[in-house]
Design an enzyme around this catalytic site. Sequence first.
Site, mmCIF file in Angstrom:
data_model
loop_
_atom_site.group_PDB
_atom_site.id
_atom_site.type_symbol
_atom_site.label_atom_id
_atom_site.label_comp_id
_atom_site.label_asym_id
_atom_site.label_seq_id
_atom_site.Cartn_x
_atom_site.Cartn_y
_atom_site.Cartn_z
ATOM 1 N N HIS A 43 0.855 -1.187 0.000
ATOM 2 C CA HIS A 43 0.000 0.000 0.000
ATOM 3 C C HIS A 43 0.885 1.229 0.000
ATOM 4 O O HIS A 43 1.986 1.226 0.565
ATOM 5 C CB HIS A 43 -0.905 0.004 1.245
ATOM 6 N N ASP A 79 -8.022 -4.559 -0.170
ATOM 7 C CA ASP A 79 -8.517 -4.971 -1.484
ATOM 8 C C ASP A 79 -8.355 -6.477 -1.713
ATOM 9 O O ASP A 79 -9.073 -7.066 -2.516
ATOM 10 C CB ASP A 79 -7.765 -4.225 -2.593
#
Length: 435
Positions: free
Chosen positions: A311, A369
Amino acid sequence: MEAKGKATLTYGDGKTLEMPVYGGTIGPDVVDIRALYGKTGLFTYDPGFLSTASCGSKITYIDGDAGVLMYRGYPIEQLAQHCDFLEVCYLLLKGELPNAQQKKEFDSMVTKHTMVHEQLARFYSGFRRDAHPMAVMVGVVGALAAFYHDSLDISNPEHREVSAFRLIAKLPTIAAMAYKYNVGQPFMYPKNGLDYTSNFMRMMFGVPAEEYEVNPVLVRALDRILILHADHEQNASTSTVRLAGSSGANPFACISSGIACLWGPAHGGANEAALNMLYDIQKQGGVAKIGEFVAKVKDKNSGVKLMGFGHRVYKNYDPRAKLMQETTREVLDALGLHDDPLFKLAMALEKVALEDEYFVSRKLYPNVDFYSGIVQRAMGIPVSMFTCIFSLARTVGWIAQWNEMISDPEQKIGRPRQLYNGATRRDVVPLARRG
């Protein structure tokens, strides 16, 4: 705001400039460079704004190294466990969690705005049936400004509040209509007796021919998904909303711009990309092929990427990922899908990645996700709708950030600078003389 210190910049032939250093309540200090150009003629160069604070904010705090996410000071884990989505909406918008009476009034106000103008519903027939739902969302949300003229004055606090309620309330209706239009089913209008998330699921999956049965496990799962995605500090889409809003644009146009930005595969489309990655591994042989897949990921020349890991902000385990993993288990168990091969594949891939020095050294931990695509798939939500639901969840965060920006006396119209590296001055040669 009182400076806590100074930073000294040395430039040119030993020239210096002192700039104030400010500290927030938590997090890194910032160097105030607003006077830099005026006093030195220099700009800073920071592509992607990796080291630039574009604003001050009281809404969301992230510590990427520690894996911390807080809304208004409350840890995301506690909010996901003890609150529903509309409580979190209230918190993001007003700064505090509601009491029982405030919650009742807030829920009632949202419920009263869930319908959309009937002429707006006719907009859908202007799109192709196979249009991506996000393309429809961008257009329809932007068009809200053409219907609700009574809430467009951004200098009026009452207008801003009404537009906030309208956006939070109508996004589920607009998203569900985009899905229904895409699959050729009749629109399902909101039902005021249902809570926010149950209402959305009914509009998505219900049909006029029979009564829709609400599954509390699925409703709670989707509600948690909305909470986890409600805000995430100054990400690309939030920055887009703030930048659009800095020009004085109306809130419907600003939220539409955020939806457009979120559509990008590097932002809101990441859960779709992670699910497609798992599909590809499954087609190639499933769990038995994980080693082969991981080897390709490590090979820079293969072009294969590990989606759903790592991320931009988190350099530790994304706190939302653990909650999403738990939610995924609950949904699969409730639907009798605990032996789901895709979920087993995901768990096996996560185990390999967390134990592999290549990924550990690069701090490539699973993010939200990685699991959100799996749980939405299990709930019957098509891949094309994943980012629409993300938009639905993030709308309240965008509105809170937009409101904060409007009220900030230090906010100016956004105008980034550049490092120009094009041609220097040259003269135009008339067309007849050009060789």
